[in-house]
Design a protein around this motif. Structure first.
Motif, short mmCIF file in Angstrom:
data_model
loop_
_atom_site.label_atom_id
_atom_site.label_comp_id
_atom_site.label_asym_id
_atom_site.label_seq_id
_atom_site.Cartn_x
_atom_site.Cartn_y
_atom_site.Cartn_z
N MET A 12 0.85 -1.19 0.00
CA MET A 12 0.00 0.00 0.00
C MET A 12 0.88 1.25 0.00
SD MET A 12 -3.17 0.88 2.55
CE MET A 12 -3.98 -0.65 2.10
N THR A 13 0.63 2.15 -0.93
CA THR A 13 1.46 3.33 -1.10
C THR A 13 1.25 4.31 0.06
OG1 THR A 13 1.34 3.13 -3.49
CG2 THR A 13 1.98 5.27 -2.62
N VAL A 14 2.36 4.85 0.57
CA VAL A 14 2.34 5.84 1.65
C VAL A 14 2.67 7.20 1.05
CG1 VAL A 14 3.30 6.56 3.86
CG2 VAL A 14 3.05 4.11 3.33
N ALA A 15 1.80 8.17 1.24
CA ALA A 15 1.97 9.49 0.65
C ALA A 15 1.93 10.58 1.70
CB ALA A 15 0.88 9.76 -0.40
N LEU A 16 2.73 11.60 1.50
CA LEU A 16 2.70 12.82 2.31
C LEU A 16 2.46 14.00 1.40
CD1 LEU A 16 3.21 14.65 4.80
CD2 LEU A 16 5.66 14.52 4.26
N ILE A 17 1.48 14.82 1.76
CA ILE A 17 1.16 16.02 0.98
C ILE A 17 1.28 17.22 1.90
CG2 ILE A 17 -0.55 17.16 -0.47
CD1 ILE A 17 -1.88 14.39 -0.81
N THR A 18 2.15 18.16 1.55
CA THR A 18 2.27 19.37 2.35
C THR A 18 1.14 20.33 1.98
OG1 THR A 18 3.69 20.61 0.80
CG2 THR A 18 4.78 19.09 2.33
N GLY A 19 0.74 21.16 2.93
CA GLY A 19 -0.34 22.11 2.67
C GLY A 19 -1.62 21.43 2.23
N ALA A 20 -1.94 20.30 2.87
CA ALA A 20 -3.03 19.45 2.36
C ALA A 20 -4.35 19.65 3.08
CB ALA A 20 -2.62 17.98 2.43
N ASN A 21 -4.45 20.64 3.95
CA ASN A 21 -5.71 20.85 4.64
C ASN A 21 -6.71 21.67 3.82
OD1 ASN A 21 -3.64 22.93 5.54
ND2 ASN A 21 -5.54 23.94 6.17
N LYS A 22 -6.30 22.11 2.62
CA LYS A 22 -7.22 22.87 1.77
C LYS A 22 -6.70 22.86 0.33
CE LYS A 22 -4.85 27.24 2.86
NZ LYS A 22 -5.02 28.63 3.38
N GLY A 23 -7.52 23.35 -0.58
CA GLY A 23 -7.12 23.57 -1.96
C GLY A 23 -6.73 22.32 -2.71
N ILE A 24 -5.75 22.47 -3.61
CA ILE A 24 -5.31 21.36 -4.45
C ILE A 24 -4.73 20.23 -3.60
CG2 ILE A 24 -3.73 20.67 -6.30
CD1 ILE A 24 -3.96 23.50 -7.42
N GLY A 25 -4.01 20.58 -2.55
CA GLY A 25 -3.45 19.55 -1.69
C GLY A 25 -4.53 18.68 -1.06
N PHE A 26 -5.61 19.30 -0.60
CA PHE A 26 -6.73 18.58 0.00
C PHE A 26 -7.38 17.65 -1.02
CE2 PHE A 26 -11.22 18.16 1.08
CZ PHE A 26 -11.17 17.81 2.43
N GLU A 27 -7.62 18.15 -2.21
CA GLU A 27 -8.27 17.33 -3.24
C GLU A 27 -7.35 16.23 -3.74
OE1 GLU A 27 -11.35 17.27 -3.94
OE2 GLU A 27 -11.91 19.03 -2.77
N THR A 28 -6.05 16.48 -3.77
CA THR A 28 -5.10 15.43 -4.12
C THR A 28 -5.15 14.32 -3.08
OG1 THR A 28 -3.63 16.99 -5.26
CG2 THR A 28 -2.67 14.90 -4.54
#
Length: 227
Positions: A1-17
């Motif tokens: 299972m792939t493990v991902a980290l997204i910075t700035g992910a509480n809104k906008g493009i990061g959230f949708e990603t």
């Protein structure tokens, strides 16, 4: 299972990603400067969260240490945190580059040991064609009339960092993306942009590349962009 980290992910493009990666079955860590907002976003998404301020070394180190302890590796890193300064002075320049360029270095350096343990590592930087020399000097492109000096300059740096990391780390794919003009907090004053979910699809495509995928590129939804 792939493990991902997204910075700035509480809104906008990061959230949708994050939403799209979770829906596809990935383990996703929402990186958020504000811990409470990160927790709220993660609860909505069915994701996990780490407090992560890309401008703070201790915060970044702590976030990656937490992921290391829980997962032992990182397969996907998405640099989504960013700022758009409309002014042009020293403090605005410092804020722009600290988040949009230095933050990429800070997080990538902390993440590299975990990414090297992955069998299929992808790093995606949300950059911009506003940082493309080709685009901003081309009268046929909308970027030609865009007057956001610090945003453009910091995104040019972000794309260059992507290329240099790709050369230095051939076992990891590093790609930059122009996600398309998107309606987010950053663009609210301009009243422009498509839904963030549409732009996130461009990011997810690069975040889920296979071992034979490209590296060291800048692209949008239509393919490679000169820069």
């Amino acid at each position: 299972m792939t493990v991902a980290l997204i910075t700035g992910a509480n809104k906008g493009i990061g959230f949708e990603t994050a939403r799209q990666l979770v829906a596809a079955g990935h383990v996703v860590y929402v990186g958020a400067r504000d811990a409470a907002r990160g927790e709220a976003a993660a609860a909505v998404l069915g994701a996990r969260t780490v407090q992560l301020d890309v401008t703070d070394d201790a915060s970044v180190t702590s976030a990656l240490a937490a992921i290391d302890a829980a997962e032992g590796r990182l397969d996907v890193l998405v640099h989504s945190a960013g700022v758009l300064e409309t002014g042009l002075d020293g403090p605005a320049a410092s804020r722009s580059f600290e988040t949009n360029a230095v933050g990429i270095v800070r997080v990538t350096q902390a993440a590299l040991p975990l990414l090297r343990r992955s069998q299929n590592a992808n790093v995606v930087t949300i950059s911009s064609s506003a940082g493309s020399f080709w685009a901003v000097t081309n009268p046929e492109r909308p970027e030609f009339d865009l007057s956001l000096a610090l945003y453009s300059a910091s995104k040019a740096a972000a794309t260059m960092l992507t290329v240099q990391y790709a050369k230095a780390e051939p076992g990891i794919r590093f790609n930059a993306v122009e996600p398309g003009t998107t309606a987010t907090d950053m663009t609210a004053a301009f009243g422009i942009g498509r839904p963030a979910a549409e732009s996130a699809r461009v990011v997810v495509r690069l975040a889920t590349l296979g071992p034979d995928g490209p590296t060291g590129t800048l692209s949008d939804e239509d393919g490679l962009l000169p820069w």
